[in-house]
Design a protein around this motif. Structure first.
Motif, PDB file in Angstrom:
ATOM      1  N   GLY A  85     -66.801   4.511  27.099  1.00 45.36           N
ATOM      2  CA  GLY A  85     -66.940   3.953  25.763  1.00 45.36           C
ATOM      3  C   GLY A  85     -67.410   5.015  24.777  1.00 45.36           C
ATOM      4  N   TRP A  86     -66.732   5.129  23.628  1.00 44.79           N
ATOM      5  CA  TRP A  86     -67.206   6.006  22.560  1.00 44.79           C
ATOM      6  C   TRP A  86     -68.551   5.469  22.065  1.00 44.79           C
ATOM      7  N   GLU A  87     -69.521   6.346  21.883  1.00 46.20           N
ATOM      8  CA  GLU A  87     -70.863   5.896  21.520  1.00 46.20           C
ATOM      9  C   GLU A  87     -71.117   6.071  20.022  1.00 46.20           C
ATOM     10  N   TRP A  88     -71.519   4.954  19.403  1.00 46.75           N
ATOM     11  CA  TRP A  88     -71.856   4.994  17.981  1.00 46.75           C
ATOM     12  C   TRP A  88     -73.058   5.900  17.743  1.00 46.75           C
ATOM     13  N   THR A  89     -73.003   6.629  16.632  1.00 54.06           N
ATOM     14  CA  THR A  89     -74.146   7.411  16.181  1.00 54.06           C
ATOM     15  C   THR A  89     -74.576   6.910  14.803  1.00 54.06           C
ATOM     16  N   ALA A  90     -75.713   7.391  14.352  1.00 52.59           N
ATOM     17  CA  ALA A  90     -76.210   7.057  13.016  1.00 52.59           C
ATOM     18  C   ALA A  90     -75.715   8.048  11.974  1.00 52.59           C
ATOM     19  N   THR A  91     -74.776   8.920  12.346  1.00 48.97           N
ATOM     20  CA  THR A  91     -74.330  10.006  11.480  1.00 48.97           C
ATOM     21  C   THR A  91     -73.018   9.669  10.786  1.00 48.97           C
ATOM     22  N   PRO A  92     -73.011   9.539   9.466  1.00 48.84           N
ATOM     23  CA  PRO A  92     -71.733   9.351   8.758  1.00 48.84           C
ATOM     24  C   PRO A  92     -70.814  10.540   9.007  1.00 48.84           C
ATOM     25  N   PHE A  93     -69.529  10.267   9.178  1.00 50.51           N
ATOM     26  CA  PHE A  93     -68.595  11.349   9.434  1.00 50.51           C
ATOM     27  C   PHE A  93     -68.473  12.245   8.213  1.00 50.51           C
ATOM     28  N   ALA A  94     -68.611  13.535   8.433  1.00 52.36           N
ATOM     29  CA  ALA A  94     -68.492  14.531   7.368  1.00 52.36           C
ATOM     30  C   ALA A  94     -68.100  15.858   8.004  1.00 52.36           C
ATOM     31  N   PRO A  95     -67.498  16.748   7.240  1.00 55.66           N
ATOM     32  CA  PRO A  95     -67.125  18.051   7.788  1.00 55.66           C
ATOM     33  C   PRO A  95     -68.354  18.892   8.136  1.00 55.66           C
TER      34      PRO A  95
END
Length: 424
Positions: free
Chosen positions: A349-359
């Motif tokens: 399972g891909w694990e959710w993080t608290a990090t918004p996707f950004a470069p």
């Protein structure tokens, strides 16, 4: 060398095409226009999208060969990622080409791309041709969409497609609760240098080191059984669960299966749901950097290629690579543990993080044929997901690979684990 690489890339593309065909073979022709996920196109779109993408990248993109079929090249060029039903309806088409026409286009596009692999490698002074990067790009796009097809199948109504019975999970296994693992303060390395890997997507560059404060991370992901206790205490039901006359079930590619069969598998939830659970138990979602540190860093300051070490991925390390068609009970892959004793960081399972996707710093959308791959998703609505699922190809397990989903998306094979302490 060029001939050997051309043969290798062509073989890998051919294998990917065959697996895609095996997945589409599960869908009867009279169901190809169905949209099991309202925020996605129907199955038929993806039948055309994968070959169109391949041709638009290789033939039209780097080799300047022009259109294979102008109308279909354009129609199937890009998918959709709407934020809600209104946006999805705005992109909905009422008519599509015939199935026979799309299949004919698919076959012609595949042949044309395979025929041109040597031409890609012969072209000098082009970043997308060096190392066959554009072919790698097409290959990995195909592999990622195979996972998309699997979670679209899982979203289909019960009784669809005359589904085959689900394989039996292990009848006996030792159920182990998650345990807190203390990860001391130290660096986490994200991304890669340009010459470090033969191919990477634009968001994998450049290499970035982040100082991570000490934190605690659960050794295993949250399971369906764990979530049931949360629901009984007043929490919501995840949208991956189905209530029916036969009791509680969990959605799978085999249709809804009895809860007890998957009670100890990772719970499939949205990022928003994962945050609610973490708050309930007094924790939080880990950040992307925290999971990188937990997965790849070592107490002596070195860094591993994979959480378990530098050995290539094998079945004993985790549940990935399409080795099954269901998530597995957590805790069955202790040989895949990181240096800190954190398990299942890759697979199941891909694990959710608290990090918004950004470069990452120094980001450059280097693929001129696909400039929006990452840039189109950096608006703050998508969060980084870490690791892999059971339906993730082993090729995508490299340390620098980054993935993301809209945090409200309930259909992908996403799980999570709980972090505490630290300073996210």
């Amino acid at each position: 060398m060029s001939e050997g690489l051309a043969a290798e890339l062509s073989e890998r593309l051919g294998a990917a095409f065959r697996r895609t065909d095996e997945l589409f073979a599960r869908i009867p022709d009279d169901r190809l226009l169905e949209r099991p996920i309202a925020l996605r196109h129907p199955f038929l779109f993806y039948l055309g999208h994968l070959p169109a993408f391949a041709w638009n990248q290789v033939g039209r993109g780097v080799l300047g060969a022009g259109h294979l079929d102008r109308a279909l090249d354009v129609l199937f060029a890009r998918g959709i990622d709407p934020s809600d039903g209104d946006d999805a309806r705005a992109s909905h088409r009422t008519s599509w080409p015939s199935i026979a026409e799309v299949r004919g286009y698919r076959d012609a596009a595949r042949r044309a791309v395979l025929d041109r692999v040597p031409s890609v490698l012969e072209r000098k002074g082009d970043l997308l041709c060096d190392n066959g990067r554009v072919v790698h790009l097409v290959l990995e796009h195909e592999l990622m969409h195979q996972e998309t097809l699997m979670y679209m199948l899982a979203a289909c109504p019960e009784g669809s497609f005359g589904r085959a019975p689900a394989p039996r999970t292990r009848e006996r296994y030792e159920r182990r609760p998650a345990e807190p693992r203390r990860i001391p303060a130290g660096p986490a390395t994200l991304g890669a240098d340009w010459d470090e890997i033969p191919f990477g997507w634009d968001n994998e560059f450049g290499k970035t080191v982040i100082a991570v404060p000490a934190f605690t991370l659960d050794s295993l992901p949250v399971t369906n059984r764990d979530w049931l206790a949360f629901r009984e205490a007043g929490g919501s039901s995840p949208r991956s669960w189905v209530e029916g006359r036969g009791g509680l079930s969990v959605r799978t590619v085999h249709g809804p299966l009895p809860f007890e069969l998957l009670a100890d598998a990772p719970v499939q939830v949205t990022g928003e749901e994962a945050r609610a659970y973490c708050a309930f138990v007094g924790g939080r979602l880990p950040t992307e950097a925290e999971l990188y540190r937990a997965a790849y860093a070592c107490p002596d300051g070195s860094q591993r290629l994979y959480p378990w070490g530098d050995d290539p991925p094998a079945p004993r390390h985790g549940h990935f690579g399409f080795r099954g068609s269901l998530p597995a009970p957590v805790g069955l892959s202790p040989d895949g543990a990181s240096a800190w004793g954190v398990e299942e960081l890759l697979g199941n399972g891909w694990e959710w993080t608290a990090t918004p996707f950004a470069p990452l710093p120094g980001f450059c959308a280097y693929a001129r044929t696909y400039p929006g791959y990452s840039a189109d998703f950096c608006g703050g609505a998508h969060d980084v997901v870490f690791g892999a699922s059971w339906a993730t190809d082993e090729r995508l397990l490299r340390r620098s690979f980054r993935n993301w989903y809209r945090r409200s998306h309930p259909h992908a094979f996403t799980s999570f684990r709980v972090a505490r302490g630290g300073a996210p």
